[in-house]
Scaffold this motif. Structure first.
Motif, short mmCIF file in Angstrom:
data_model
loop_
_atom_site.label_atom_id
_atom_site.label_comp_id
_atom_site.label_asym_id
_atom_site.label_seq_id
_atom_site.Cartn_x
_atom_site.Cartn_y
_atom_site.Cartn_z
N SER A 134 0.82 -1.66 -0.07
CA SER A 134 -0.17 -0.42 0.53
C SER A 134 0.78 1.46 0.22
O SER A 134 0.69 2.02 -0.28
CB SER A 134 -0.81 0.15 1.38
N ARG A 171 -5.58 1.77 1.04
CA ARG A 171 -5.24 2.03 1.99
C ARG A 171 -3.96 1.25 2.52
O ARG A 171 -3.94 0.67 3.29
CB ARG A 171 -6.63 1.72 3.13
N SER A 175 -2.11 -0.59 5.94
CA SER A 175 -2.62 -1.63 7.51
C SER A 175 -2.62 -0.65 8.35
O SER A 175 -1.21 -0.14 8.21
CB SER A 175 -2.11 -2.49 7.07
N ASP A 223 -5.89 -4.28 -4.55
CA ASP A 223 -5.20 -5.31 -3.03
C ASP A 223 -5.66 -7.02 -3.41
O ASP A 223 -7.42 -7.19 -3.35
CB ASP A 223 -5.18 -4.69 -2.12
MG MG Z 1 -2.12 -2.65 2.60
#
Ligand code: MG
Ligand code: GDP
Length: 296
Positions: A38, A51, A53, A88
């Motif tokens: 990400s 997004r 984590s 993702d």
């Molecule tokens: Mg990620």
């Protein structure tokens, strides 16, 4: 030639069309959790398009199977609009048994081909078919220094004929320059011995110029990348980077890592080609197979 005809205005006409309609670009990220997927995508597009984590090490819940999550954004630059979709794949490589990790991902890729095919064969076709096909898959190799795992080779081998795979060495700042070089050579060798074809595929080089440009890129691949969303002060400039015991690693400094090379390749030189190979090769293979099934 006696007088000017105006054939060269096609370029300006195409430019105007692109300005008006914009274009779709769909990028998938694959690799186990915490590899910086990400962060890298956000670094590439200089915004929060994926997004991150939150508190990844502790409270992030790792899904029990591989999930597919898409987030779309419209990014505009110089009057050109790009509808970017980040696909993702949380859960990939995170299980105790990762044997069939590639399956849901392969299924998703084929479903997008199927959607496109359905639209194409409709009697009343849309003027412009929305394109959700995955144009590029960044595959994150963990910076272990060891061999590729079976999971890595299996994934790339199985999917390299339906999507443009670009392998990258994740979190390169966790290795020294010598370690990176050695690891890269090892990974290259293993990709070769396993017969894994990644993008840009040799067989699709159009001409000698293409071949020589792409040879240079293939030589440096897989890019050893670093991502970051933190700015640091370096020589009175604010730059994206990561603080390490050896100093600040600047993400966009080509002497520090290969992020800039990946970005230039992916966005500034090969974006259109990624879309064309997806349409002319990967989608075409799927389409031919499907139409054969029906006709036979
Ligand atoms: Mg990620
Ligand atoms: P994802 O689960 O693969 O999407 O990984 P994230 O992007 O959420 O990053 C997981 C953690 O690794 C976060 O704490 C990031 O700050 C950190 N991280 C991301 N990219 C890098 C990198 O290039 N190098 C290092 N050392 N850490 C990184």
């Amino acid at each position: 030639l006696l007088g000017y005809i105006g054939i060269d205005t096609i370029i300006e006409q195409m430019r105007k069309k692109t300005m008006k309609t914009g274009f779709d670009f769909n990028i998938m990220v694959v690799g186990h959790s915490g590899l910086g997927k990400s962060t890298l995508v956000n670094t590439l597009f200089k915004s929060q398009v994926s997004r991150k984590s939150a508190g990844w090490a502790r409270d992030e819940k790792i899904p029990k199977t591989v999930e597919i999550k898409t987030v779309s954004h419209v990014i505009e630059e110089g009057g050109v609009k790009m509808k970017l979709t980040v696909v993702d794949t949380p859960g990939f490589g995170d299980q105790i048994n990762n044997d069939n990790c590639w399956e849901p991902i392969s299924k998703y890729i084929n479903e997008q081909f199927e959607k496109f095919l359905k639209e194409e064969v409709n009697i009343t076709r849309k003027k412009r078919i929305p394109d959700t096909r995955v144009h590029c898959c960044l595959y994150f190799i963990p910076p272990t220094g060891h061999c590729l795992r079976q999971l890595d080779t299996e994934f790339m081998r199985r999917l390299s004929h339906s999507v443009n795979i670009i392998p990258v060495i994740a979190k390169a700042d966790t290795m020294t320059m010598e370690e990176r070089l050695e690891f890269k050579q090892r990974v290259k060798k293993e990709l070769e011995t396993n017969g894994i074809e990644f993008y840009p595929q040799k067989e699709f080089d159009d001409d000698m110029e293409d071949k020589s440009d792409n040879d240079k890129i293939r030589e440096v691949m897989p890019f050893a990348v670093v991502g970051s969303d933190k700015e640091h002060q370096v020589n009175s400039k604010r730059v994206l980077g990561r603080k390490t015991p050896w100093g600040i690693i600047e993400v966009e400094n080509p002497n520090h890592c290969e992020f800039a090379q990946l970005r230039d390749f992916l966005i500034r030189s090969h974006l259109q080609d990624l879309k064309e190979v997806t349409h002319n090769i990967h989608y075409e293979t799927y389409r031919a197979k499907r139409l054969n099934e029906n006709g036979g």
